[in-house]
Every structure is written in C-alpha cells, then in structure tokens.
Design an enzyme around this catalytic site. Structure first.
Site, short mmCIF file in Angstrom:
data_model
loop_
_atom_site.label_atom_id
_atom_site.label_comp_id
_atom_site.label_asym_id
_atom_site.label_seq_id
_atom_site.Cartn_x
_atom_site.Cartn_y
_atom_site.Cartn_z
N ASP A 243 0.86 -1.18 0.00
CA ASP A 243 0.00 0.00 0.00
C ASP A 243 0.90 1.23 0.00
O ASP A 243 1.53 1.55 1.01
CB ASP A 243 -0.90 -0.03 1.24
CG ASP A 243 -1.76 1.22 1.40
OD1 ASP A 243 -1.58 2.19 0.62
OD2 ASP A 243 -2.60 1.24 2.32
N LYS A 269 -3.64 11.66 -2.87
CA LYS A 269 -2.54 11.74 -1.90
C LYS A 269 -1.24 12.19 -2.58
O LYS A 269 -0.22 12.37 -1.93
CB LYS A 269 -2.30 10.36 -1.25
CG LYS A 269 -3.51 9.76 -0.53
CD LYS A 269 -3.90 10.53 0.71
CE LYS A 269 -5.13 9.96 1.38
NZ LYS A 269 -4.92 8.69 2.07
N CYS A 407 -8.80 5.88 10.42
CA CYS A 407 -8.99 4.61 9.69
C CYS A 407 -7.82 3.66 9.93
O CYS A 407 -7.40 2.93 9.03
CB CYS A 407 -9.19 4.87 8.20
SG CYS A 407 -10.70 5.73 7.81
#
Length: 449
Positions: A243, A269, A407
């Site tokens: 990720d 991002k 999160c």
C-alpha cells in the site's frame, strides 16, 4: 491534448498574490513564543516556496488567518497545473476513449494512455500494461482481493497484515479470509511503532499466501523495510501487496526493486484529483487474474452464449474510466517529478525533525511513533484535551489537522488509544507552518493550565 507547462512557477507567483483579507503571519495575536530552533534551509537546494507558489488554496484565509494545511495524510492540495489540466480536458478535449475515430476521441485516448505510461515510469514498472486505473487505493486492494485473492486463497491459508495498516488494507483481506476460511494474521508492532521483524519472520510459513503491508503508515509515519520483508515472504512462495498511498508523495518508488507483486496508490494523496488511483501488478499475475467487474471497455467479444475479455490492463477497467482524473494525475506526476525528489525527501526529513523539537516544548504533548526513517507525520495527544477539541481550536487559528481514529484503529490501540490528533506535512509546508502549530498548541496549554 496538451498538458500545461509544469515548471512555470514564477509567472504564477507574480500574478497571484494573497487573496484580499489575508493576514501576514506576524498579524497573529500575541501568544507564548514557540521554541527557538534552527529551521530547515531547503536541503539539497529544494525551496518549499517554489511548490507553494503553484498551489492556490495555500494562499487563502480560514477564520481570518492564513491557512496552514497540515492534513496532507488525508489529502494533498492541488497545484494549478493539475487544476488547469482538468479544465483543459473538459474545455478542449472532452470525449470518451478507445472507441472513437474522431479527433477528440483520439486526443482523449492519447492523454489517458499517456497517464498510464507516466504512472509506469513513476513506479519503475515493467510497462504501461502493468498499470490498472482504479478509483484509488481502496478499490485497487479490493480488486486484488476479489480477483487474485479469490483464485489463490483457500481454506487454511494465511494472510499476514501488520497492525499499523489502514483499514483499507485490513478489511478486504478480513472479508476474503472469512469467505475462503483462511486466516488473517496480524503482525505485531514494537514500542516505537515499527513492525516487529522477528515476529514477522516467525509468523511466515508455507501457509502464507499473501503479505499486505503499507510502505508508510498514515498514523505513525513508520516506513517498514518492505524490500527485506518481500524477499523473506517470497522464500515461502507468498505474494506481497504494498500500500503506497502515504509513500508516493514523500520519496521515489521502484516497485521492481521493492519486490512488490502488487502496488497501489491514490492520486489525491499525490497532489492529483480525487477518484483516481492505480494498481501495479506483475505482468504474469495480471495475465492470470480473472476480471472483477463486467461491462463495456473490458470485453473482446460478447454473445449470449458467452464473452471473451480484453487484454490486460483493459479487462480490469470496466465502463468509462475517470478520464479527466487521469489527465489530472498525469499533470500531478509531471509537477512532482519536476522537483529533485531526493532533495524533497531530505527537506521533509529536516522539517519533521524541526517539528518534533518544536512540539517537544509543548507541556503534556506526546507524539506517537518514533521509528527511524519515518515520514513527516506527527500523530499526538495533548493532556487535558480531546483530539476533536484540539482540531477545532487549531482550526480557529487557520490550522487544519485531522482528529479521530484515522482509519487505523489497530495502530492507535497499540498505544491504548481510540483517537488522536494528526499533523501531516508535505513538500509545500514550511518552518513557519510548524511555528504556527506550536504557538497555537502552547496557547491551548496556557488556557487549560
């Protein structure tokens, strides 16, 4: 379609002064002085002002104060080159792709595929065909889970996931494991927020089919030794998904050098638009994966007796893609790679150290995560104040940070917490931004003392 020049910094700066009502930093009300420290000086020749001049929103005010954007971990702000690329697409080249013979269809297709090639170069991928466009990191992980995962994970198999992961890199594997009667195995963290490498090595076995790990944590800033972890996982025949959502904006990435079988990231991002991201997959893995969603664009032939599918990567891009998003992502990559990436990384490292020294002077403030080499993320608590109140009070001073569980609840629970505040830095942040943050936090401490 012509993408705007991504290096025309100075002309924009000269014609875009601060908006009416913007206050210079010295117009802030008196407050306890932030700690004195030597600020970064543009390591390696990088000057953050060259980036700031390109980002219009950084020149607005919030609650009568100049904006300090320290919520980059949630989303980055967009340079004018990205904004102009979106406008240019819609005003001059709006068309669907791949299926039209007219001029605008060809132009839109060229831009879309130029974006794919740019992502491949940006990640060091074998070819553009190893890049699949998705809505972002979350969709890319779900795509792998629902195609490669459903095909290759079975009863008794194990998926290793460190406790520092974002929920997007936990929940899809959790769902898959439940469906396939496999096991999701958490890898513990050390006190400094780094992945326990001894435990990771012990947990690996020939039952391990996948290791899913972030290249940089959105809460702790931890940068795990992904290359070494991937090499060890491969000894057991496991595949590795990385990720990269929090990594791509901070330092150069080479997926082949990392040993990543899959790599995922989100455009927003990376100073690009929302709703666009990418999946890299090793070519032989993508070729063996079945489609996930069915529809137009991903087919070869369709008949009521059955269908055949388009070659990789198009078989994974059902329907009309986010064409304008790809145009914006292309502009964002061009903008970011126009800087010396190593110099940017060095500057951010110095700015992080400067911020850590400044916040260390705030009584009762504790920063989570101190792993060596972390990215510029400062997740913290302040004794006597709820994180949501910290964010609200900082917003009053024009400073944007995030509060909540980010999160990544397992990361926070490693420290016995459910919520925390987070200031996350990017290449356009400055020592003056850090000083504003420290000053505001010191004022809060005085108010509750």
């Amino acid at each position: 379609m012509t993408i705007p020049d991504v290096r025309a910094h100075d002309a924009f700066a000269a014609t875009n002064p601060l908006p009416p009502g913007a206050l210079p930093p010295n117009a802030l009300p008196p407050a306890p002085a932030a700690p004195a420290s030597t600020p970064p000086r543009g390591a390696g020749g990088f000057d953050p002002e060259t980036a700031r001049r390109d980002v219009p929103v950084l020149h607005r005010t919030v609650n009568g104060r100049p904006l300090v954007w320290l919520d980059n971990g949630a989303t980055t702000q967009k340079p004018r080159q990205v904004i102009e690329a979106l406008g240019t697409y819609y005003s001059a080249a709006n068309s669907n792709i791949h299926r039209g013979a007219h001029t605008m269809a060809r132009e839109a297709t060229e831009t879309y595929e130029a974006g794919r090639a740019a992502v491949a170069r940006f990640l060091g991928a074998e070819s553009p065909d190893s890049i699949v466009f998705t809505r972002g990191t979350t969709e890319a992980i779900n795509l792998v889970a629902q195609t490669w995962g459903r095909t290759n994970i079975g009863p008794g198999d194990e998926i290793l996931v460190p406790r520092l992961e974002h929920h997007s890199n936990i929940v899809p594997w959790q769902q898959l494991a439940k469906e396939k009667r496999a096991r999701l195995v958490p890898v513990p963290l050390l006190a400094d927020g780094s992945v326990d490498q001894a435990a990771f090595a012990d947990l690996l076995s020939f039952r391990t089919q996948l290791v899913a790990v972030s290249q940089a944590s959105n809460v702790l800033g931890t940068v795990p030794p992904v290359k070494e972890m991937a090499a060890l996982a491969h000894r057991y025949g496991a595949k590795v998904l990385v990720d990269g959502a929090q990594a791509v904006a901070h330092f150069p990435v080479d997926v082949r050098d990392l040993g990543a079988d899959f790599y995922v990231f989100s455009g927003h991002k990376l100073f690009g638009p929302t709703g666009i991201g990418a999946l890299y997959g090793r070519p032989e893995l993508l070729e063996a994966m079945p489609p996930w969603q069915g529809g137009g664009n991903m087919i070869d032939q369709v008949d009521f007796t059955g269908s055949t599918y388009a070659p990789v990567p198009h078989r994974f891009e059902a329907g009309t893609g986010h064409i304008s998003g790809v145009a914006g992502l292309l502009a964002a990559i061009d903008w970011l790679t126009g800087f010396d990436r190593e110099a940017v990384a060095a500057y951010e490292h110095e700015l992080l150290a400067y911020a850590e020294r400044a916040l260390a002077e705030v009584p009762g403030l504790e920063i989570l995560g101190s792993a060596p080499g972390k990215i510029a993320v400062l997740t913290f608590t302040l004794a006597g104040l709820d994180p949501a109140d910290i964010a609200r009070l900082l917003d009053r001073d024009g400073i944007a940070v995030r509060a909540g569980h980010h999160c990544a609840q397992p990361s926070l629970r490693h420290y016995g917490l459910e919520t925390a505040a987070r200031a996350s830095l990017a290449l356009y942040n400055t020592p003056q931004d850090v000083d504003r943050l420290a000053t505001s936090l010191l004022r809060m401490r005085e108010d509750i003392a």
